[in-house]
Design a protein around this motif. Sequence first.
Motif, short mmCIF file in Angstrom:
data_model
loop_
_atom_site.label_atom_id
_atom_site.label_comp_id
_atom_site.label_asym_id
_atom_site.label_seq_id
_atom_site.Cartn_x
_atom_site.Cartn_y
_atom_site.Cartn_z
N ILE A 13 0.82 -1.21 0.00
CA ILE A 13 0.00 0.00 0.00
C ILE A 13 0.86 1.26 0.00
O ILE A 13 0.66 2.18 -0.79
CB ILE A 13 -0.97 0.02 1.21
CG1 ILE A 13 -2.06 -1.04 1.02
CG2 ILE A 13 -1.61 1.40 1.36
CD1 ILE A 13 -3.01 -1.16 2.20
N ILE A 14 1.85 1.30 0.90
CA ILE A 14 2.66 2.51 0.97
C ILE A 14 3.51 2.68 -0.29
O ILE A 14 3.73 3.79 -0.76
CB ILE A 14 3.53 2.54 2.24
CG1 ILE A 14 4.13 3.95 2.41
CG2 ILE A 14 4.63 1.50 2.21
CD1 ILE A 14 4.81 4.17 3.73
N SER A 15 3.94 1.57 -0.90
CA SER A 15 4.67 1.66 -2.16
C SER A 15 3.78 2.29 -3.23
O SER A 15 4.23 3.14 -4.01
CB SER A 15 5.11 0.27 -2.61
OG SER A 15 6.05 -0.28 -1.74
N ARG A 16 2.53 1.86 -3.26
CA ARG A 16 1.59 2.38 -4.24
C ARG A 16 1.32 3.87 -4.02
O ARG A 16 1.23 4.66 -4.96
CB ARG A 16 0.28 1.59 -4.13
CG ARG A 16 -0.68 1.80 -5.30
CD ARG A 16 -2.06 1.21 -5.03
NE ARG A 16 -2.03 0.04 -4.16
CZ ARG A 16 -3.03 -0.29 -3.36
NH1 ARG A 16 -4.11 0.47 -3.30
NH2 ARG A 16 -2.97 -1.38 -2.63
N LYS A 17 1.21 4.27 -2.75
CA LYS A 17 0.92 5.67 -2.44
C LYS A 17 2.08 6.59 -2.79
O LYS A 17 1.90 7.72 -3.23
CB LYS A 17 0.57 5.82 -0.96
CG LYS A 17 -0.73 5.17 -0.57
CD LYS A 17 -1.89 5.81 -1.28
CE LYS A 17 -3.18 5.08 -1.00
NZ LYS A 17 -4.28 5.61 -1.85
N LEU A 18 3.30 6.08 -2.57
CA LEU A 18 4.47 6.92 -2.79
C LEU A 18 4.92 6.93 -4.24
O LEU A 18 5.73 7.76 -4.64
CB LEU A 18 5.62 6.47 -1.89
CG LEU A 18 5.40 6.68 -0.40
CD1 LEU A 18 6.52 6.05 0.40
CD2 LEU A 18 5.28 8.16 -0.07
N LYS A 19 4.41 6.00 -5.03
CA LYS A 19 4.79 5.96 -6.44
C LYS A 19 4.33 7.26 -7.10
O LYS A 19 3.20 7.68 -7.00
CB LYS A 19 4.12 4.78 -7.12
CG LYS A 19 4.59 4.55 -8.55
CD LYS A 19 3.95 3.30 -9.14
CE LYS A 19 4.44 3.07 -10.55
NZ LYS A 19 3.82 1.87 -11.16
N GLY A 20 5.24 7.91 -7.76
CA GLY A 20 4.91 9.19 -8.37
C GLY A 20 5.17 10.37 -7.47
O GLY A 20 5.02 11.52 -7.88
N MET A 21 5.58 10.09 -6.21
CA MET A 21 5.90 11.19 -5.30
C MET A 21 7.03 12.03 -5.87
O MET A 21 7.01 13.26 -5.84
CB MET A 21 6.32 10.61 -3.94
CG MET A 21 6.71 11.65 -2.91
SD MET A 21 7.42 10.93 -1.42
CE MET A 21 9.15 10.79 -1.89
N VAL A 22 8.03 11.33 -6.37
CA VAL A 22 9.12 11.97 -7.10
C VAL A 22 9.39 11.11 -8.32
O VAL A 22 8.94 9.98 -8.40
CB VAL A 22 10.40 12.08 -6.23
CG1 VAL A 22 10.21 13.08 -5.12
CG2 VAL A 22 10.78 10.73 -5.66
#
Length: 203
Positions: free
Chosen positions: A173-182
């Motif tokens: 879940i956290i990988s999915r949320k942070l994807k595209g963060m940078v």
Amino acid sequence: MIDLEIVKEPICHALGKNEVQPESSIYQAYKIDSGKKIGSNITVNEGLCSLVGFSPSDFKQADYFLLDEINNNAQIIELSDLSSDYKDCMKATKDFDNEDLTYAQMILKNKDKAKDFVHTKIWSEVISEFKNKWFGSIAIIERYCRKINFSNDLSYSFLIVLKNSQDPYELEIISRKLKGMVRHQIKVVNTKNLDKSLLIKIS
């Protein structure tokens, strides 16, 4: 000249509640954060932040970094035991993924609006914390590079290390949320899986 050996130490989580020893790894990295973490027989020295002339309050900063000067790569490493805000986000996300209508109705009494609220509003604070640590750490590493007359452009990646007790589903879940963060590579792992994810291994 700044000697990175001064800030080299085993990668180690902060001492958790009811823990006698902090969860740690056999692998080492260079400390960025200048905060003190004291566990059983473990004392953390000042990090790179202070050594390059910044105050710890100047930036949010991750815990560690690794630098591969030959290939112009740097890896920022953040250890987390997950804040209460994160756990609230995780609870809501799990409920929505499991189609828990009762929970959805409890927030705004509209599943679609509630789901959007969780994904865009509640998660934004958690993601913002990681982003601030990402950018603050880059500023510290770049100043270090200037001080040692290393002028090549670095490619950065972000490694977030959660405790071994963390549910693998939560890592997803956290990988999915942070994807595209940078636009750079971000990976989320448990402490026990560090060996597969470190940029380089130093001794």
